[in-house]
Design a protein around this motif. Structure first.
Motif, PDB file in Angstrom:
ATOM      1  N   TRP A  72       3.202   6.249  10.357  1.00 15.08           N
ATOM      2  CA  TRP A  72       3.475   6.627   8.988  1.00 15.08           C
ATOM      3  C   TRP A  72       2.490   7.744   8.479  1.00 15.08           C
ATOM      4  CZ3 TRP A  72       7.611   4.314   6.306  1.00 15.08           C
ATOM      5  CH2 TRP A  72       8.278   3.169   7.234  1.00 15.08           C
TER       6      TRP A  72
ATOM      7  N   LYS B  89      -1.466   6.880  14.098  1.00 10.53           N
ATOM      8  CA  LYS B  89      -0.612   5.926  13.042  1.00 10.53           C
ATOM      9  C   LYS B  89       0.809   6.643  12.880  1.00 10.53           C
ATOM     10  CE  LYS B  89      -2.392   8.777   9.080  1.00 10.53           C
ATOM     11  NZ  LYS B  89      -2.567   8.647   7.739  1.00 10.53           N
TER      12      LYS B  89
ATOM     13  N   ARG C  34       3.381  -1.994   5.264  1.00  9.79           N
ATOM     14  CA  ARG C  34       3.299  -2.406   6.464  1.00  9.79           C
ATOM     15  C   ARG C  34       2.900  -4.054   6.725  1.00  9.79           C
ATOM     16  NH1 ARG C  34      -0.282  -0.293  10.108  1.00  9.79           N
ATOM     17  NH2 ARG C  34       1.025  -0.940  11.866  1.00  9.79           N
ATOM     18  N   SER C  35       2.006  -4.290   5.824  1.00  9.33           N
ATOM     19  CA  SER C  35       1.138  -5.740   5.887  1.00  9.33           C
ATOM     20  C   SER C  35       2.377  -6.700   5.314  1.00  9.33           C
ATOM     21  CB  SER C  35       0.073  -5.956   5.057  1.00  9.33           C
ATOM     22  OG  SER C  35       0.019  -6.262   3.754  1.00  9.33           O
TER      23      SER C  35
ATOM     24  N   ALA D 299       1.321  -5.105   9.836  1.00 12.31           N
ATOM     25  CA  ALA D 299      -0.088  -4.567  10.025  1.00 12.31           C
ATOM     26  C   ALA D 299      -1.098  -5.816  10.824  1.00 12.31           C
ATOM     27  CB  ALA D 299      -0.594  -4.313   8.914  1.00 12.31           C
TER      28      ALA D 299
ATOM     29  N   GLU E  36       8.782  -0.122  12.435  1.00 11.99           N
ATOM     30  CA  GLU E  36       7.520  -0.373  13.301  1.00 11.99           C
ATOM     31  C   GLU E  36       8.110  -0.715  14.821  1.00 11.99           C
ATOM     32  OE1 GLU E  36       4.274  -0.412  12.694  1.00 11.99           O
ATOM     33  OE2 GLU E  36       4.465   0.468  10.747  1.00 11.99           O
TER      34      GLU E  36
ATOM     35  N   ALA F 261      -0.011   0.812   3.748  1.00 10.30           N
ATOM     36  CA  ALA F 261      -0.739  -0.255   4.201  1.00 10.30           C
ATOM     37  C   ALA F 261      -0.197  -1.543   3.685  1.00 10.30           C
ATOM     38  CB  ALA F 261      -2.476  -0.086   3.971  1.00 10.30           C
ATOM     39  N   ALA F 262       0.090  -1.481   2.299  1.00 12.36           N
ATOM     40  CA  ALA F 262       0.606  -2.651   1.699  1.00 12.36           C
ATOM     41  C   ALA F 262       2.118  -2.791   2.323  1.00 12.36           C
ATOM     42  CB  ALA F 262       0.593  -2.380   0.286  1.00 12.36           C
TER      43      ALA F 262
ATOM     44  N   SER G 225       2.620  -0.606  -4.495  1.00 13.67           N
ATOM     45  CA  SER G 225       2.926  -1.910  -3.786  1.00 13.67           C
ATOM     46  C   SER G 225       4.387  -1.623  -3.810  1.00 13.67           C
ATOM     47  CB  SER G 225       2.062  -3.054  -4.183  1.00 13.67           C
ATOM     48  OG  SER G 225       2.834  -3.472  -5.448  1.00 13.67           O
TER      49      SER G 225
ATOM     50  N   ASP H  32       2.235   2.604  -1.068  1.00 17.08           N
ATOM     51  CA  ASP H  32       1.193   2.363  -0.415  1.00 17.08           C
ATOM     52  C   ASP H  32       1.540   1.888   1.098  1.00 17.08           C
ATOM     53  OD1 ASP H  32      -1.030   0.968   0.938  1.00 17.08           O
ATOM     54  OD2 ASP H  32      -1.998   0.052  -1.107  1.00 17.08           O
TER      55      ASP H  32
END
Length: 288
Positions: free
Chosen positions: A261, A259, A282-283, A288, A249, A279-280, A74, A277
């Motif tokens: 990345w 996608k 981006r969020s 995300a 982004e 996804a982590a 993360s 990670d």
């Protein structure tokens, strides 16, 4: 039927010729093989002799052992680990390497933009500004290191590039055309897209001095961006990393498919790669 007699002789001669050719080839190969092996053994000898002085590899191996190869970290874990493993005797630079799903040979699949890092880069940048009159005064007052027009252009064409960022006022742009060969390969050519062409050079100087930096995709579609020094606090490094992620982004090119990345990795100048990670990341960056 006399003319049929030589045929068996020809047939018999063929295997003999083939064997002779084979012997010749193998003896030639033998000759070819012996020379390099001597060279190889000498090279091996040299590297063995040099081995005791290679302390870096031991340090690198020790640091790499601290990173779980298959784990996706993360953003906060990755930043903490990167800081812990930045053990060089100087303040190492923190870098993000983003492998993006882009093919930069197409104009609509390139990223060239700037990011204003909230906590700066930790590096003092030398800024040159191509400006005259009031704009030149404004740039100097804002802290530009070099300001000029004809004299600065002459220095640049002579290959004297004593700066890391080159800003230009719009009137200077036509004069810069002939300097493309000098500035282009070093990524120093001013462009409106990169925020390095400005009618208010004073403002631009302040922004770049405060930690604004330009980055672009390389030929493989990867961005390599420094986002601070490893002696920053974890909070400040994380804030810089997320600001950078958010900028990438927002700069998603129009030609990007699927996608954006593929992978994202953090590393300090002398430290091992730490896989993020995505996804982590981006969020956390609100993407995300």
């Amino acid at each position: 039927g006399d003319h049929t007699r030589p045929v068996p002789m020809v047939a018999a001669a063929r295997p003999r010729r083939a064997i002779a050719a084979l012997l010749l080839a193998s003896s030639a190969q033998g000759l070819m093989v012996t020379a390099p092996t001597q060279q190889v053994s000498t090279i091996v000898g040299v590297s063995r002799a040099a081995a005791p002085t290679m302390k870096v590899s031991r340090r690198t191996a020790t640091l790499a052992a601290e990173v779980e190869a298959m784990k996706l970290y993360s953003p906060d874990e990755a930043v903490a680990l990167m800081k812990k493993l930045a053990t060089a005797k100087f303040a190492e630079t923190a870098e993000l390497h983003g492998n993006l799903n882009l093919d930069p040979k197409y104009n609509d699949q390139q990223i060239r933009t700037t990011v204003a890092l909230p906590h700066g880069t930790g590096k003092t940048v030398r800024i040159a500004v191509l400006a005259e009159g009031a704009a030149a005064d404004e740039a100097l007052a804002a802290g530009a290191d070099i300001v000029g027009m004809a004299d600065l252009i002459a220095d640049i064409s002579a290959g004297k590039l004593d700066f890391e960022v080159l800003l230009a006022t719009p009137p200077a742009m036509p004069k810069l055309a002939k300097l493309g060969k000098v500035l282009g390969p070093k990524g120093l050519m001013p462009s409106p897209k990169a925020g390095t062409v400005s009618a208010n050079p004073g403002e631009a100087v302040k922004e770049f001095k405060a930690g604004k930096l330009e980055f672009r995709t390389d030929k493989q579609g990867i961005v390599h961006v420094p986002f601070g020094k490893c002696d920053f606090t974890e909070e400040n490094l994380l804030a810089n990393l997320l600001a950078l992620t958010s900028t990438i982004e927002k700069s998603r090119p129009t030609g990007a498919k699927g996608k954006l990345w593929i992978t994202a990795t953090l590393a300090s100048s002398m430290g091992p790669a730490i896989k993020l990670d995505v996804a982590a990341l981006r969020s956390a960056a609100g993407a995300a």
